[in-house]
Design a protein around this motif. Structure first.
Motif, short mmCIF file in Angstrom:
data_model
loop_
_atom_site.label_atom_id
_atom_site.label_comp_id
_atom_site.label_asym_id
_atom_site.label_seq_id
_atom_site.Cartn_x
_atom_site.Cartn_y
_atom_site.Cartn_z
N ARG A 109 69.54 0.69 -11.10
CA ARG A 109 68.97 0.73 -12.44
C ARG A 109 67.45 0.53 -12.38
NH1 ARG A 109 70.36 -3.57 -17.25
NH2 ARG A 109 68.18 -3.75 -17.87
N TRP A 110 67.02 -0.43 -11.58
CA TRP A 110 65.59 -0.68 -11.44
C TRP A 110 64.89 0.54 -10.85
CZ3 TRP A 110 66.75 -6.17 -9.20
CH2 TRP A 110 66.78 -7.10 -10.27
N ARG A 111 65.55 1.19 -9.85
CA ARG A 111 64.94 2.38 -9.25
C ARG A 111 64.77 3.47 -10.30
NH1 ARG A 111 68.80 4.17 -4.96
NH2 ARG A 111 67.41 5.97 -4.81
N SER A 112 65.80 3.64 -11.13
CA SER A 112 65.72 4.70 -12.13
C SER A 112 64.63 4.41 -13.16
CB SER A 112 67.07 4.87 -12.83
OG SER A 112 67.30 3.77 -13.68
N GLU A 113 64.30 3.14 -13.31
CA GLU A 113 63.22 2.79 -14.24
C GLU A 113 61.86 2.83 -13.56
OE1 GLU A 113 65.90 -0.33 -16.94
OE2 GLU A 113 64.66 -1.07 -15.30
N GLY A 114 61.85 3.27 -12.29
CA GLY A 114 60.58 3.43 -11.58
C GLY A 114 60.04 2.15 -10.99
N ARG A 115 60.86 1.11 -10.94
CA ARG A 115 60.38 -0.15 -10.36
C ARG A 115 60.54 -0.13 -8.85
NH1 ARG A 115 60.59 -3.45 -15.19
NH2 ARG A 115 62.20 -2.62 -16.54
N THR A 116 59.71 -0.92 -8.18
CA THR A 116 59.79 -1.06 -6.74
C THR A 116 60.55 -2.34 -6.41
OG1 THR A 116 57.61 -0.03 -6.64
CG2 THR A 116 58.42 -1.10 -4.62
N VAL A 117 61.55 -2.23 -5.53
CA VAL A 117 62.34 -3.40 -5.16
C VAL A 117 62.24 -3.60 -3.65
CG1 VAL A 117 64.62 -4.48 -5.25
CG2 VAL A 117 63.96 -2.84 -7.02
N ILE A 118 61.91 -4.83 -3.25
CA ILE A 118 61.92 -5.17 -1.83
C ILE A 118 62.82 -6.39 -1.68
CG2 ILE A 118 60.53 -5.88 0.15
CD1 ILE A 118 58.10 -4.64 -1.28
N ALA A 119 63.89 -6.25 -0.86
CA ALA A 119 64.85 -7.34 -0.77
C ALA A 119 65.20 -7.64 0.68
CB ALA A 119 66.13 -6.98 -1.54
N VAL A 120 65.21 -8.92 1.01
CA VAL A 120 65.71 -9.35 2.31
C VAL A 120 67.23 -9.46 2.21
CG1 VAL A 120 65.78 -11.24 3.97
CG2 VAL A 120 63.61 -10.64 2.87
N LEU A 121 67.94 -8.73 3.07
CA LEU A 121 69.40 -8.73 3.00
C LEU A 121 69.99 -8.96 4.38
CD1 LEU A 121 70.07 -5.69 0.65
CD2 LEU A 121 70.22 -8.10 0.06
N HIS A 122 71.24 -9.41 4.40
CA HIS A 122 71.91 -9.61 5.69
C HIS A 122 73.15 -8.74 5.85
CE1 HIS A 122 69.71 -12.44 8.01
NE2 HIS A 122 69.59 -13.29 7.01
N ASN A 123 73.50 -8.02 4.78
CA ASN A 123 74.71 -7.22 4.81
C ASN A 123 74.35 -5.74 4.97
OD1 ASN A 123 76.91 -5.59 3.92
ND2 ASN A 123 77.87 -7.46 3.16
N GLU A 124 74.75 -5.18 6.12
CA GLU A 124 74.36 -3.81 6.43
C GLU A 124 74.93 -2.82 5.42
OE1 GLU A 124 74.85 -3.20 10.66
OE2 GLU A 124 74.55 -1.05 10.37
N GLU A 125 76.16 -3.08 4.98
CA GLU A 125 76.79 -2.17 4.01
C GLU A 125 75.99 -2.12 2.71
OE1 GLU A 125 79.17 -0.07 4.64
OE2 GLU A 125 78.91 -0.87 6.68
N HIS A 126 75.55 -3.30 2.26
CA HIS A 126 74.75 -3.34 1.03
C HIS A 126 73.48 -2.52 1.20
CE1 HIS A 126 76.72 -7.44 -0.09
NE2 HIS A 126 77.49 -6.42 -0.36
N VAL A 127 72.85 -2.66 2.36
CA VAL A 127 71.60 -1.93 2.60
C VAL A 127 71.87 -0.43 2.52
CG1 VAL A 127 69.79 -1.46 4.26
CG2 VAL A 127 70.68 -3.79 4.03
N LYS A 128 72.91 0.01 3.25
CA LYS A 128 73.17 1.46 3.31
C LYS A 128 73.50 2.02 1.94
CE LYS A 128 74.59 1.84 8.14
NZ LYS A 128 75.71 1.53 9.04
N GLN A 129 74.22 1.20 1.15
CA GLN A 129 74.69 1.71 -0.13
C GLN A 129 73.61 1.71 -1.21
OE1 GLN A 129 78.34 -0.19 -1.21
NE2 GLN A 129 78.56 1.01 -3.10
N TYR A 130 72.76 0.69 -1.22
CA TYR A 130 71.85 0.52 -2.36
C TYR A 130 70.37 0.69 -2.03
CZ TYR A 130 75.86 -1.34 -4.90
OH TYR A 130 77.07 -1.48 -5.53
N PHE A 131 70.02 0.66 -0.75
CA PHE A 131 68.59 0.68 -0.40
C PHE A 131 68.26 1.88 0.48
CE2 PHE A 131 69.43 -3.54 -1.79
CZ PHE A 131 68.25 -4.02 -2.33
#
Lengths: 292, 247
Positions: B176-198
């Protein structure tokens, strides 16, 4: 019956000017020290007030050495000493790996030992007792003006910095991240703490001023669930203890300072058991739980 | 908007946590920062926020004010024993508009309510923050980020100790944030989450191991290299003389 009550509660204030002035001093101190104490409690700095009250001593002693029992000299000295300790402790915290409580402990001890040294070199023990334990019954017009002035400054300043101060207590990283200088509000607040201790030490002594600041505030946390109500309870308990303590000291010929603080302490002890929000008994007696 | 790292080094007691890192975060896109423990991920976010001072190099922010960034730290230092209601905490997201003396205006309160609706906690608006569970509290912090209405959002391990359902709900905010043109930078530990959302990933192990499209960055080879680099630690390491402008 009503007459007896009148004699007991009202007539001491009607008959004697010093009792009236003491009562007004207590009201002013309650209005400003109560909220200051509450913020100290919420910022987990309950013992900081105690440290600062010790820090004020050498300044007051220096004032006493220069000008004798002069209120302006002792107040100014106390304020300067308190601010000096606060600033040095702040700098030590900022520029070393030490935490704030360690810095304050170190500097207030330095300050206190200097104060005791100065008092023992220059005066006798009676003076020291006066300095440490004050006398609310000896408050004159000038002292009353000082206390009232400090109260006014405190309330106006607190009203102005209320939101950032509260947010800084709640979430300091967020406040910094939105670009507000948390340290600034913290410093202003520490100035107010010193100012109130200086105002209180004339009436109650350096050691007891902090009692009127902390005991009602700690009690308030047991009685109320939001900040506004806590502020009201803190001021109310402080003033009630002040007035009650004055009457106790008048009727039983007790020293006024300890009477006031002991009364506040008694309210705290009772609250520990019965207070609805944080007290022990309401937690112990559980009402039946609600449906999901 | 431009978020650029220019030969950035940040150390703790002379040991670099972030070492000669250069690169640029893609604007209007979601980038995950991925890497083992001790890889300097949190330090990097703190440095972008100005909460850590770099030894050398710099963070270049253009088109975004530092205080307009929404930042969720890893360990929130929020004192939850304080008597503050959920709605009040969320409404502090309007700090920029309300400032230190002005109270939160009507639009700000509406935004806070809207945000609480979005994270599914409208019922809890008047509850004290001390009454919430860890996961509920994380939803509240996301509601505050929504209220901040920031163009740049930094999240530091936002899903630690949060259950799967809450994690999924909150991750859905990222597209949703991406569609609104916002920039998101997130530290994550779950590879699946990264592949799916980032779509973008920075693989960090004190140094940049790889930075680019997530699928290309998250290869077994790169991940092994990241673990090896981060595990490497020399107490008496020699002084670094790298001139990072060339590196």
């Amino acid at each position: 019956m009503t007459l007896a009550l009148y004699d007991l509660v009202v007539s001491p204030f009607v008959e004697f000017g010093f009792m009236r002035r003491a009562l007004i001093a207590c009201l002013a101190l309650a209005l400003s020290s109560g909220p200051i104490g509450l913020f100290l409690v919420m910022r987990r700095m309950s013992l900081m007030g105690d440290a600062m009250s010790h820090a004020v001593l050498p300044g007051a002693a220096a004032g006493f050495m220069v000008a004798g029992l002069s209120l302006p000299a002792m107040s100014l000295g106390g304020f300067v000493a308190g601010v000096t300790v606060a600033v040095l402790a702040g700098l030590a915290t900022r520029f070393t790996s030490l935490k704030e409580d360690a810095s304050f402990a170190a500097f207030y001890l330095l300050s206190l030992s200097m104060g005791v040294l100065m008092v023992s070199r220059s005066g006798n023990n009676v003076d020291l007792m006066h300095l440490l334990f004050g006398s609310v019954l000896a408050v004159d017009d000038a002292a009353l003006m000082l206390v009232a002035g400090v109260c006014s400054v405190t309330l106006v300043t607190l009203a102005l910095i209320y939101r950032p101060l509260l947010l800084e207590s709640l979430d300091p990283v967020f406040l910094r991240s939105v670009g507000s200088r948390g340290g600034l509000w913290h410093t202003v607040f520490l100035l107010l703490v010193v100012l109130n201790l200086v105002a209180g030490f004339q009436a109650l002594g350096t050691l007891m001023a902090v009692g009127l600041m902390m005991l009602p505030a700690i009690t308030a946390r047991l009685w109320a669930a939001n900040v506004g109500a806590m502020l009201a309870v803190a001021c109310g308990v402080a003033f009630a203890s002040g007035a009650g303590g004055l009457l106790l000291s008048y009727h039983l010929e007790l020293p006024s300072g300890p009477s006031i603080i002991l009364l506040a302490g008694l309210v705290y002890l009772v609250s520990l058991v019965v207070a609805p929000v944080g007290g022990a008994l309401p937690r112990y007696i559980r009402a039946r739980h609600r449906q999901l | 908007m431009k978020i650029e790292l220019d030969n950035l080094t940040v150390s703790y007691q002379r040991h670099p946590a972030v070492h000669h890192v250069s690169g640029r975060f893609m604007a209007g896109e979601a980038t995950a920062i991925f890497g083992p423990n001790g890889a300097g991920k949190s330090t990097l976010l703190k440095t972008i926020m100005g909460l850590c001072a770099p030894d050398s190099g710099r963070v270049r922010l253009e088109g975004v004010e530092r205080q307009a960034i929404a930042y969720l730290p890893q360990q929130s230092e929020i004192d939850r024993s304080l008597p503050v209601a959920v709605l009040d905490l969320v409404s502090t997201g309007c700090w920029q508009r309300s400032s230190w003396f002005r109270r939160v205006d009507r639009a700000g309160m509406d935004a806070a309510w809207q945000a609480l609706e979005t994270v599914g906690l409208a019922d809890f608006a008047h509850r004290p923050v001390s009454a919430l569970s860890v996961g509920q509290f994380q939803r509240v912090l996301f509601a505050r980020i929504l209220t901040q209405n920031a163009q740049l959002i930094l999240l530091d391990e936002p899903f630690n100790a949060v259950d799967a359902r809450t994690t999924e709900d909150l991750l859905e905010l990222v597209p949703r944030w991406r569609s609104e043109g916002r920039t998101v930078i997130a530290v994550l530990h779950n590879e699946e989450h990264v592949k799916q959302y980032f779509p973008q990933t920075l693989l960090l192990a004190r140094e940049v191991i790889a930075w680019g499209n997530s699928a290309e960055v998250l290869t077994d080879d790169n991940l092994h290299r990241a673990v090896d680099t981060a595990a490497h630690w020399l107490e008496r390491a020699p002084v670094c003389h790298v001139d990072g402008s060339a590196a």
